[in-house]
Write a protein that holds these residues in place. Structure first.
Motif, short mmCIF file in Angstrom:
data_model
loop_
_atom_site.label_atom_id
_atom_site.label_comp_id
_atom_site.label_asym_id
_atom_site.label_seq_id
_atom_site.Cartn_x
_atom_site.Cartn_y
_atom_site.Cartn_z
N ILE A 279 2.76 -9.56 -22.79
CA ILE A 279 4.10 -9.20 -22.25
C ILE A 279 4.56 -8.68 -20.86
O ILE A 279 5.31 -9.09 -20.22
CB ILE A 279 5.04 -8.80 -23.09
N GLY A 280 3.45 -7.97 -20.51
CA GLY A 280 3.72 -7.22 -19.24
C GLY A 280 2.96 -7.86 -17.82
O GLY A 280 2.91 -7.44 -16.98
N GLU A 281 2.63 -9.23 -18.15
CA GLU A 281 2.14 -10.16 -17.10
C GLU A 281 2.85 -10.04 -15.76
O GLU A 281 4.12 -10.24 -16.19
CB GLU A 281 1.55 -11.33 -17.38
N ASN A 282 2.60 -9.86 -14.62
CA ASN A 282 3.19 -9.82 -13.48
C ASN A 282 4.38 -8.81 -13.57
O ASN A 282 5.46 -8.95 -13.08
CB ASN A 282 3.73 -11.12 -13.29
N GLY A 283 4.11 -7.70 -14.36
CA GLY A 283 5.44 -6.70 -14.43
C GLY A 283 5.04 -5.28 -13.81
O GLY A 283 5.90 -4.69 -14.02
#
Length: 653
Positions: free
Chosen positions: A236-240
């Motif tokens: 869920i934290g991709e590119n975050g």
């Protein structure tokens, strides 16, 4: 029983009937035929159109969900709001604070790259007044921002200090999993989460402790019962990354702005000594908690709102820790929302989210011994506030709202129309599964916060999204709303509650086999058209301010309900009155009540027992026309008394 046929006219139906009454446990009593013709009004027409929530013009506002890949930690030295979607998300902060230059690592110049010119080395120290930090543009907001932290950390209790320490040092997924309430143990067991941070060590004031546990748990094929869920949380934290925003905005942490800010002593070793790489805006802890909390809420919608609040409580704990300011936390919330939506709608979780939800549902039902979805929902809300701090819905709602704005007042116009970001509707997909994607977008629009709050008026609309209120249904009917619920699908498809106070001029049409409960102080004027399934009125104004037309299904009256217009009931339908104190189970109709048949069922709330000889006034109106085909009263024989303005039941025995 003798009856005349239903006569259909272009604008009405006519029924002249000799209707029979069946009292539970008693004999059928034949009612004398009536020569009156009952003209049945048409269903309310409403506005005739549905509301929409279009995406902002993509030419001027590139959607984050399509451009999230531009937000990369490695590009932090070059990031600007023009080149980085993560920086652009929170550009509303530029109304309050102006960073001095494109920030690079302290003492290290950034070479030219990809068309960007070389940038001189920054000497940012983080000390207020240092010209390389930037410039305060709105002193009132900035001063209030830091003063909030001073007050919060000065008045911090020991319990708050412990919570702040745990939320700082533990893995974020493990930390916020306690928002699962009664499901927490099952969640942690299935995911195989662990932590090594269970309290504040005696030497924590001089030693920095990192969590050596397994934050998300064990994923993939190594965890057959929960691996897909764990993988969704992990992705869920991709590119975050929050680093590009921190480096661009260069807004110091609160303890650098004021020596009156009291950092939790046990977190002193966690303080950075390099201000140039340690900006406060945006809060990385908050962004991570929000996106992971949303992922958990997506796969376990039975605890949807509780997880939303728990995520924001972690943000508040960053303030209580002295590590972040309210504006830092607001920025983290905004970024967390967008990152989660991008992952679920266009990223790695796009094709994995349905299976992850199914796995979470199946595993948690087994772990809790829940035979069906209704039982799982009940189990998820089975504890009191003494055991589950998020058990009180109203308190939760107030806390979530407070933590969205932290008491800031508006600094710009408050009446700007809300816009809904592209892809944001996915965040409600499992919580409002019976609505279409377009309808969920309208829900987000009609429950959004007013405009004008500091740093929250981003062009896409992420800052104003109020997912807690959105989970409580529409905020307004600015178009007609048709809700089709399929009870065979279980969960919220079978039964849901809308707690919001719904305004607007649109009509509500209830279709499908499921049950929808309205519990707000509703003022919508387009009327209610019940065609199938169950509609429950749990507040005096649940049915709004228009006509109510029951053409199919079952209407349940749980409160002392007022109908501002006309009330109409057709054959083959049921009116279920749940009689109790305070007028509960009574229907007061301001216009004409037209009863063209159907069933009236009366039951009593616990502790409400009528006596033989009592007379119950159940329906009143300016005028009452027609009669029910059948009346049943649980456990009693009754005699009905129809008058020109209402219906009474005499308890015979």
């Amino acid at each position: 029983m003798k009856s005349l046929p239903l006569v259909r006219h272009p604008l009405s139906l006519a029924l002249a009937a000799a209707l029979s009454l069946t009292a539970c446990g008693g004999d059928d009593d034949t009612v004398a035929p009536s020569n009156d013709v009952v003209t049945v009004p048409e269903a309310p027409k409403g506005l005739g159109t549905a509301d929409t929530a279009p995406v902002a013009a993509e030419a001027t506002t590139p959607p984050y969900v399509d451009n999230s890949a531009t937000n990369q930690r490695g590009d932090a030295r070059y990031a600007t709001k023009e080149t980085n979607a993560g920086v652009r998300l929170v550009a509303g902060f530029l109304d309050i604070w102006q960073p001095s230059t494109l920030l690079v690592d302290a003492g290290a110049a950034a070479p030219a790259r990809d068309g960007f010119p070389a940038v001189a080395a920054s000497t940012w120290t983080g000390i207020p007044g240092d010209a390389t930090d930037g410039k305060v543009l709105n002193a009132a907001v900035h001063d209030a921002n830091i003063a909030y932290v001073v007050q919060a950390t000065t008045n911090r209790t020991e319990a708050q200090a412990l919570a702040a320490y745990l939320d700082d040092r533990r893995g974020k997924t493990y930390s916020i999993a306690d928002g699962m309430g009664p499901l927490t143990a099952a969640w942690r067991s299935a995911s195989r989460q662990t932590t090594t941070i269970t309290g504040i060590p005696a030497d924590a004031t001089t030693v920095k402790y990192d969590d050596g546990g397994i934050e998300n748990g064990v994923g993939g094929s190594a965890n057959a019962e929960f691996g897909q869920v764990v993988d969704l949380i992990g992705n869920i934290g991709e590119n975050g990354s929050t680093e590009p925003a921190k480096r661009f905005y260069k807004y110091a942490r609160p303890w650098r702005w004021s020596t009156s800010v009291k950092v939790v002593p046990a977190l002193e070793p966690a303080k950075s000594t390099t201000p140039g790489t340690d900006g406060g805006f945006v809060s990385g802890h908050t962004a991570e908690a929000v996106r992971k909390g949303l992922a958990m809420a997506y796969v376990v919608p039975e605890r949807y709102q509780e997880m939303l609040t728990r995520s924001l409580v972690l943000g508040e704990n960053r303030i209580l820790a002295g590590m972040h300011s309210p504006l830092d936390v607001i920025g983290g919330r905004i970024q967390g929302l967008a990152v989660a939506a991008a992952s679920l709608s266009t990223g790695q979780n796009k094709d994995a989210r349905v299976a992850a939800r199914a796995q979470a549902r199946s595993t948690l039902m087994t772990a809790t011994g829940s035979a069906n979805d209704a039982a799982l929902i009940a189990f998820a809300h089975s504890q009191t506030t003494a055991q589950d701090p998020y058990a009180d819905h109203a308190a939760n709602k107030a806390t979530h709202r407070r933590l969205m704005t932290f008491g800031f007042t508006a600094i710009a116009a408050t009446n700007k129309p809300a816009v809904v970001p592209k892809g944001a509707e996915v965040l409600l997909e499992t919580r409002l599964p019976y609505l279409t994607a377009d309808q969920r977008r309208v829900v987000l629009k009609t429950t959004a916060l007013p405009s004008g709050f500091p740093a929250m008026d981003d062009a896409e609309g992420w800052g104003r999204l109020n997912l807690f209120d959105a989970a409580d249904g529409y905020g307004r009917f600015d178009g007609d709303v048709a809700v089709t619920m399929d009870a065979s699908l279980g969960g919220y498809n079978a039964q849901d509650v809308w707690w919001n106070d719904i305004a607007g001029a649109g009509r509500l049409a209830k279709l499908g086999t499921g049950a929808l409960r309205l519990a707000g102080a509703n003022t919508f004027t387009g009327g209610v058209a019940l065609s199938a399934g169950t509609l429950q009125a749990a507040s005096s104004s649940a049915l709004g301010k228009g006509d109510v037309h029951v053409a199919g299904g079952r209407l349940v009256i749980e409160s002392a309900v007022a109908v501002s217009g006309a009330y109409t009931q057709l054959p083959g339908t049921t009116l279920d009155l749940v009689v109790g104190g305070g007028g509960a189970g009574r229907l007061a109709v301001a216009g004409t009540a037209t009863i063209a048949g159907g069933t009236l069922n009366v039951r009593f709330k616990a502790g409400q027992t009528p006596s033989v000889g009592d007379t119950l006034q159940l329906i009143s109106g300016t005028r009452l026309l027609g009669k029910f085909t059948t009346i049943t009263v649980d456990g009693y024989k009754v005699t009905p008394n129809y008058t020109a303005t209402g219906l009474q039941l005499h308890i015979d025995g």
